[in-house]
Every structure is written in C-alpha cells, then in structure tokens.
Design a protein around this motif. Structure first.
Motif, PDB file in Angstrom:
ATOM      1  N   SER A   1       0.829  -1.200   0.000  1.00 51.75           N
ATOM      2  CA  SER A   1       0.000   0.000   0.000  1.00 51.75           C
ATOM      3  C   SER A   1       0.871   1.261   0.000  1.00 51.75           C
ATOM      4  O   SER A   1       0.600   2.221  -0.721  1.00 51.75           O
ATOM      5  CB  SER A   1      -0.927  -0.004   1.213  1.00 51.75           C
ATOM      6  OG  SER A   1      -1.760   1.122   1.181  1.00 51.75           O
ATOM      7  N   LEU A   2       1.929   1.243   0.805  1.00 55.82           N
ATOM      8  CA  LEU A   2       2.844   2.391   0.857  1.00 55.82           C
ATOM      9  C   LEU A   2       3.487   2.618  -0.514  1.00 55.82           C
ATOM     10  O   LEU A   2       3.521   3.740  -1.013  1.00 55.82           O
ATOM     11  CB  LEU A   2       3.926   2.176   1.920  1.00 55.82           C
ATOM     12  CG  LEU A   2       5.075   3.201   1.912  1.00 55.82           C
ATOM     13  CD1 LEU A   2       4.567   4.600   2.260  1.00 55.82           C
ATOM     14  CD2 LEU A   2       6.191   2.807   2.870  1.00 55.82           C
ATOM     15  N   GLU A   3       3.970   1.547  -1.116  1.00 59.42           N
ATOM     16  CA  GLU A   3       4.669   1.703  -2.388  1.00 59.42           C
ATOM     17  C   GLU A   3       3.738   2.252  -3.464  1.00 59.42           C
ATOM     18  O   GLU A   3       4.099   3.153  -4.219  1.00 59.42           O
ATOM     19  CB  GLU A   3       5.278   0.361  -2.832  1.00 59.42           C
ATOM     20  CG  GLU A   3       6.633   0.142  -2.196  1.00 59.42           C
ATOM     21  CD  GLU A   3       7.184  -1.261  -2.404  1.00 59.42           C
ATOM     22  OE1 GLU A   3       6.706  -1.952  -3.340  1.00 59.42           O
ATOM     23  OE2 GLU A   3       8.076  -1.655  -1.632  1.00 59.42           O
ATOM     24  N   TYR A   4       2.537   1.723  -3.493  1.00 57.83           N
ATOM     25  CA  TYR A   4       1.598   2.170  -4.528  1.00 57.83           C
ATOM     26  C   TYR A   4       1.210   3.633  -4.323  1.00 57.83           C
ATOM     27  O   TYR A   4       1.244   4.434  -5.249  1.00 57.83           O
ATOM     28  CB  TYR A   4       0.349   1.288  -4.545  1.00 57.83           C
ATOM     29  CG  TYR A   4      -0.455   1.464  -5.821  1.00 57.83           C
ATOM     30  CD1 TYR A   4      -0.215   0.670  -6.930  1.00 57.83           C
ATOM     31  CD2 TYR A   4      -1.437   2.459  -5.904  1.00 57.83           C
ATOM     32  CE1 TYR A   4      -0.924   0.845  -8.104  1.00 57.83           C
ATOM     33  CE2 TYR A   4      -2.153   2.645  -7.082  1.00 57.83           C
ATOM     34  CZ  TYR A   4      -1.900   1.835  -8.182  1.00 57.83           C
ATOM     35  OH  TYR A   4      -2.602   2.017  -9.348  1.00 57.83           O
ATOM     36  N   SER A   5       0.890   3.990  -3.091  1.00 56.27           N
ATOM     37  CA  SER A   5       0.439   5.361  -2.857  1.00 56.27           C
ATOM     38  C   SER A   5       1.596   6.351  -2.975  1.00 56.27           C
ATOM     39  O   SER A   5       1.417   7.490  -3.387  1.00 56.27           O
ATOM     40  CB  SER A   5      -0.260   5.481  -1.497  1.00 56.27           C
ATOM     41  OG  SER A   5       0.541   4.958  -0.474  1.00 56.27           O
ATOM     42  N   MET A   6       2.804   5.884  -2.656  1.00 57.00           N
ATOM     43  CA  MET A   6       3.968   6.757  -2.787  1.00 57.00           C
ATOM     44  C   MET A   6       4.243   7.034  -4.263  1.00 57.00           C
ATOM     45  O   MET A   6       4.471   8.180  -4.654  1.00 57.00           O
ATOM     46  CB  MET A   6       5.185   6.095  -2.127  1.00 57.00           C
ATOM     47  CG  MET A   6       6.377   6.996  -2.007  1.00 57.00           C
ATOM     48  SD  MET A   6       7.463   6.464  -0.684  1.00 57.00           S
ATOM     49  CE  MET A   6       8.206   5.035  -1.418  1.00 57.00           C
TER      50      MET A   6
END
Lengths: 419, 365
Positions: B253-258
């Motif tokens: 989730s972090l990677e995608y939203s980042m």
C-alpha cells in the motif's frame, strides 16, 4: 550477517550496574531537583565523573573507539549500541540528571566531528582531568530553530590581531551554564558557537567556534524555567564583540563552494538522533513500569494473549503501550547498529526519533490518565515523567522536522523539492 | 549480538520470493479478487519456490531447517504481491508445519514426505470459529476421548481449500486445552459447506465452513501422538505469519500510494511535495519498519527457544494488525477518489488490512 536480537553481554552487565546508579543516585532525589530548578545535584555529578574516569570514560558518554584489545578476538563494534543502552537506563533514572552527566556532550561532539586532530587534542583532553567538566553546543537563535541556515550570529576575522570577533545571541543552550560559568567544583569548559563568516554564502559560510569559559564579552543572560528536565540548565548566551583565537575555528577558515562546515553539524545529528530517542524511551519505560506496578498493587492483571475484543480498556492501553515502546526501541537499536557498522543511517535515525517522540509522549500521557488522581499528584514521579517526556519530540529536531527528513529519504527528494 | 541484516541465504530467498510477488502475484491480484479464482499455474509457481520444502529436514524429504525468521521474511515478501495468492501458496504449511513442530515421528513420516515431494496439493487446517468471541485458546469445538479414539464435534470457519483437501488439522478443545487432530478427507461426520465463505477481502482464496458431527479419529491422530502437544508455539507461529503478512500488505500500500503521489500533480507540484501527503508517507514508512522489527524479534525469540516468544508474537500480531489498518487506510486516502475505485489496488489492500485483527490461523511460519 544475520538477524539477531541477543543483548551483548557487556551491554547487559552495564545495564545492571547503571540501574543501581539510577535507583540510588537519581530516583531518590529526582523530585528534589525538579522542584529546585537550577540547583546542581553535585553528588551525582561528582560520583559519575569519578566512576566514568575509572571506567576510561573521562570524556563523557561516547561510543568510544571500541577497538578490541591486542590479541583479543575481533568483535563487531557495539559502541553506539552500548551508548544508546546507557542513555536509556540513565534517563529511566532521571532524564534531567542524564543530561548533566559530566563530559563534553554536544560541544565535544562538534569538535570531534568538525575539528582537526590538533584541535581534538587541544580541546578534548580536559575532560579526563580531576574535576567534572562540560562543553555545550550553541546553535539555536530566537529566529533560527529547526531552520539552522537562518542563523544571524556573525564572526569577523580581525586580521591584525588574528582573532575572530563574534556577535549574536544564542538560546536553548543545554548545559550552557555549567560549560561557561566558572564553578569551583568544575573544570574549565567551553561552548561551541555556530556563526557565519560570510552571510552571503548561506550555509557554506557557517562555522563552529570554540569559545572558552570566561571569555570576555560572553555572558549568560538567563537560565530558562521549563516544563520538565529541570535538573538540566538551559541558557541564553549573548556574545558582544567576543574575541576568540584564530585557531578556535573548527574546519576551514575560508569559504569554499562546498558546505563542509554545516554538514559537520548535520552529521552530528544523524549520530545523536537515535540517542535522543533512546533517552525518551527510558522515560517512557519508567512511566510504563510504574503504571504496571500500580495496577498489580491494585489487583489489575493484564491478560496477554486474549483477543482484542475481550480485553478491558486498561488492558488494551497497556498492551498498546508495550507494543509502542518495544517497537520504538527496536528502531533505535537498528539505527545505532547501523552507526556502529558504518552504514548510512539518516533515514533510520530520523525514523527512530519520529517514533520515540510520539510514543514517549503518548505512553506517559496515557499512564497519567489511567492513574487518575495519583497520576496527577506530585507525590509520585509519573507527572514529572509526563513533563520530561515532551522534550523528546522537540529537541534534536522536532517530530515534524524528522518527518521531513524521513519523507525526503523515502521519496528521494531534495530539500528544494520537499520544503 | 544485535544484527538487522538477513544472511546471504535469506537474502537470496527474499529476492526470489520478491520477484515472484512482483512479477506473478501482483499482476494477477486484481483479476483473481474480482473473479474469486486463483490460476492453478500461479499457485504451482509459488510452491516451486520451495518455502516449505526448505524448512523440512532431509530425512523427511525436504532440504533445510525451519527458521521462523526466514519464513517471516518470505511471508512479508509474498504478501506484498497479493495476500490471497500468498495464503494459497502457503496453505499446505498449515498442515505440515504443526506436524514438523510438535508432531509424532509417525505423523512426520507419514505426511511430510508426501506433502513436500509432490505438486502443490491442498492440505489445510481449521482453527477459526464463526463467533463474536472466538478465542484460539478457548475453542467451542470439542474433542472427547472415547476408548482409544477421539470424537470431535463443532463447526469451523474460514478453512482454506477445505473442499479439495487431502487431510486437515482440526483444532478442538480437549479438557480446556487447544489440541490439533489430523482428520483425513471423507471421514464420517466431516461435512464441508458447498458454498464458499464470502468475506470483505481475500476473495480469491477459497474458504469453507466445516462441520464436525461425531467425527471419530484414532488416538494416534492427535497431533503429537497420544500425549498431545503444546499449542502455544503453534499459535505464536501463526501470529508471526499473520503479522509478517500485515507488514507485506502495508508495504504494498505504501509503495503504490507513494508512486502515485510522485506522479499526481495538484497546484503545480506533485502531491508528494506537499507536507500533508509527505508526512503521511513518512509515518506509514516508520510504522511499517517498527512493526517489521517487532515481528523479526518475535520470530528470532521463537527460533531461539526464548520464553518471551509467546507474548512477543501476540504483541507483534496485535501491533501489526493496527498498523496495517492505519497504513492501508492512508493508502486509500492519498489517492483520494481514485483510491476508492477498484481499478487501483489500494482499496483491496485496505480490505485485506482489516482482516489481520481476526485472521490468525490462515498462515504459519
């Protein structure tokens, strides 16, 4: 390398020893020195100086050079890990006392980071003498807090006298009084003053100067009255035409295009952020342990292992506090382990500080809440730890500045791209 | 000593699993979730990475020794590709790992080689029960000794691949202790619902309700043999797996939203350049790392026979479940309206993220 969580034996032994110092020399008088702000706990200061000198730590709490003795088996370095554990335990005793543990502190750290080998010998030898001795870092100004590039203090070179002439006013100088004022029981200390030698050059023009105690033109304007950490003095220091020998500038005396001078200060922060985090977590642990002790006394047990929706509100709180404390401590351990192993740890240092700033405050706040009137009363130290805790999220870079550092690191942004 | 770096072998494994997660699981995740179907080939490919095989000794057909730390690393990596896919690939471990941990010699000899040496086949386990106050240490499903047999009664929920499974471990309450019982398929009294469970998330994973109506198994089928076994190590291993998966989903989730925040522009800058977004990302990254280390420590304690492992695993799964909810919620928030649309995976991460508070028992390290 592998993944391991065994506390190294020397660290475990040191913790046991320091715990008894914390109990006997700190906790017993903690309240007294909280109520009498600016009084100096000489017993602690002198005991620690003697004990540390005997242990070869005359320079104060440092990671040490950590070289194995000749012929001894080569071990991975643990200097920063040991230091973090020392600081955590002393802060568990009393964080205000920890902050006045004799030694070079941040002042000496600046000399160590930015000074020449000759300067290190010249300025740092004093900490091994008979009397406890202090040094402090003067960075912050009324108009320059987290934004250190806004520093207004100026240093001009008097070419004839070959002296620097410094003008400006520094605030929030931790240990400024003990470093600059001449006390009979203390050795001669110094302050390290950050000033610009070329205002047009911005950060590249910033330099650190060693200003010896008693220097003319330098004066302690006042000692602040604070929310917590009251055993530690916080000074406002003014410099009016203060004259400092040419050789007291740390690093190059001329301005090149590089920003080495300032980077020295920033590198110091990478090393010290997890240590400040460790200190905060010592306070948090004190609060949490006290809370659990009182709950046990009052017949409340924490039923670990139960599903969340079966726990009482107090149980959930305590379990959350334990999760927060332990995981924050592991972030600290990782950051100092990286420092010991010469891995670049700007991201991990700031992460540990962000997390410790948060959880130290949250844990002590929650503990006071759960304890009710007992938490609010000055009969116990819990309310003091609540006040002491708050500084963790402020000094050595506020939680917000450290979030910026973390964000820039993970996004790969420069200071310009993410202001 | 403290040390925070996977060893060479672990790093190789993490890299291999990471490749599979990114190149196979992740691209298939959306379609699998929508169609509630995981391609058989996808599962086989994951099985061939040999995670379970590497944790079983040679004498039972494997080629390594079990390490909770190594498994935790692998679970995180795999779950970052797709949670449902990861759980499917690792389902046989639900049966094999408890046997490896506490099973009798006979049980190990009978089951481990045939699970490990062949293709991926659904061996599974039934722990969860469909009740508000479900507690793995206080089960409603009962086991009673009757002569030289055990008789099992009750109902189990969310049992992966139960329909096709060769055998399953059923956890039941025997004299106030949770004990596992090996129940082969087609045992009389064992009935598996025709309809799959319908949950908020992990829809690609086939989960079933399982009823036990006087299911009778010989005493030798009690996990660990006649004397039984300790359950706390099994539960701790499940909690560590669940916590690792929570870290993996949160990382996704972090990677995608980042990445989204670095592309999306508003008011003339990328939204990642706004402190409101950047600070959320910084906090997400910090929380993920904090919980990852807590999980690692729990796994290390388990590997080293430390008493505190049981409590630490509980803290790890409790903390990681909270963290996963916080992080995956923010993942959606950063994408704004787009985050709410199923074309982007962050809403699925959020649905999956909520599950970690109640889904211990679907994976084991």
């Amino acid at each position: 390398m592998t993944i391991e969580f065994e506390t190294p034996k020397p660290i475990a032994q040191m913790q046991t020893m320091l715990q008894s110092v914390a109990e006997n020399m700190m906790r017993s008088v903690s309240r007294e020195f909280d109520e009498n702000e600016h009084a100096i706990p000489w017993d602690y200061v002198e005991f620690m100086h003697t004990a540390m000198k005997a242990a070869g730590l005359g320079g104060g709490l440092t990671p040490g050079d950590d070289k194995p003795k000749e012929g001894a088996e080569k071990r991975p370095p643990i200097g920063y890990q040991r230091l973090a554990a020392q600081i955590e335990m002393l802060s568990w005793g009393d964080v205000g006392f920890y902050l006045i543990t004799p030694g070079g502190g941040l002042g000496a750290a600046a000399v160590q980071a930015a000074g020449s080998p000759e300067q290190r010998i010249k300025f740092l030898a004093r900490f091994n003498e008979d009397k406890p001795t202090y040094a402090a870092m003067c960075m912050t100004e009324a108009g320059a807090g987290s934004d250190t590039s806004a520093i207004r203090t100026r240093a001009l070179l008097d070419e004839v006298a070959q002296e620097w002439v410094i003008n400006g006013e520094k605030i929030f100088v931790t240990g400024g009084d003990k470093s600059f004022t001449e006390y009979e029981k203390l050795g001669k200390g110094f302050i390290v003053v950050w000033a610009s030698i070329d205002p047009m050059a911005g950060r590249a023009g910033m330099r650190a100067f060693v200003v010896e105690s008693g220097t003319k033109g330098v004066s302690i304007v006042k000692l602040e009255h604070k929310l917590g950490i009251r055993a530690s003095d916080t000074a406002v220091i003014s410099l009016v035409d203060a004259r400092v020998p040419y050789d007291n500038v740390l690093g190059s005396a001329t301005v090149e295009k590089t920003t080495t001078g300032f980077k020295g200060a920033m590198a110091t922060f990478d090393a010290t952020r997890p240590l400040v985090a460790a200190s905060g977590l010592g306070v948090a642990r004190a609060g949490l342990e006290f809370l659990k002790e009182k709950l046990t006394e009052n017949g409340v047990t924490i039923r670990y292992g139960l599903p969340r929706n079966k726990l009482t509100s107090i149980e959930r709180d305590v379990i959350d506090m334990e999760i927060q404390l332990r995981s924050a401590w592991l972030l600290v351990l990782k950051a100092v382990w990286m420092a010991d192993n010469k891995k670049s740890n700007a991201l991990e240092s700031s992460m540990s500080k962000v997390r410790a700033g948060d959880v130290t405050s949250k844990i002590t706040q929650k503990a006071v809440e759960i304890m009710g009137p007992l938490g609010y009363s000055r009969e116990f130290l819990l309310e003091k730890w609540f006040r002491d805790a708050k500084i963790t999220d402020i000094y050595e870079g506020t939680g917000q500045i450290n979030r910026l550092v973390v964000a820039r690191q993970i996004l790969g942004y420069s200071g310009k791209e993410l202001r | 000593m403290y040390s925070f770096e996977p060893n060479e072998e672990q790093q190789m494994l993490v890299d291999a699993v990471g490749k599979y997660a990114a190149n196979d699981l992740h691209p298939a995740a959306h379609e699998a979730e929508e169609s509630r179907e995981l391609p058989k080939k996808l599962i086989s490919k994951g099985w061939e990475l040999g995670l379970l095989q590497a944790s079983v000794p040679e004498s039972f057909g494997g080629f390594g020794d079990r390490s909770a730390v190594t498994s935790a690393l692998a679970v995180e990596e795999m779950a970052s590709g797709d949670l449902a896919g990861a759980l499917a690939v690792m389902t046989p471990s639900l049966f094999a790992t408890p046997i490896l941990l506490v099973g009798s010699e006979e049980q190990k000899k009978e089951y481990l080689p045939k699970i490990i040496e062949g293709e991926w086949r659904p061996y599974t386990a039934a722990l969860i029960e469909y009740s508000f106050d479900f507690d793995a240490n206080d089960l409603r499903t009962t086991a009673k000794l009757s002569g030289s047999d055990y008789v099992l009664n009750g109902e189990k929920a969310f049992v992966p691949f139960a329909k096709d499974s060769e055998a399953l471990i059923v956890y039941a309450n025997l004299d106030d202790q949770t004990q596992g019982f090996i129940v082969p398929k087609n045992t009389a009294g064992l009935s598996i619902a025709d309809e799959r469970e319908k949950l908020m998330g992990i829809n690609a994973l086939p989960l079933y309700r399982v009823k036990l109506d006087n299911v009778t198994v010989p005493a030798a089928n009690r996990l660990g043999g006649a004397a039984g076994h300790s359950f706390e190590l099994i539960l701790a291993s499940m909690q560590i797996a669940s916590a690792s998966a929570a870290v993996g989903v949160s990382k996704a989730s972090l990677e995608y939203s980042m990445n989204y925040a670095k592309e999306r522009e508003a008011f003339g800058v990328k939204i990642a350049q706004k402190q409101a977004i950047a600070f959320m990302l910084a906090e997400m990254a910090t929380e993920i790392e904090a919980m990852r280390l807590l999980v690692w420590e729990a796994a290390w304690m388990l590997d080293n026979g430390k008493e505190e492992a049981v409590k630490q695993a509980y803290l790890a799964v409790t903390g990681a479940a909270d963290m996963a909810m916080m992080v995956t919620d923010r993942g959606v928030q950063i994408l704004g309206g787009h985050g709410y649309i199923r074309e982007h995976p962050v809403e699925m991460y959020m649905r999956n993220g909520r599950g970690f508070a109640m889904l211990t028992g679907l994976a084991i390290v």
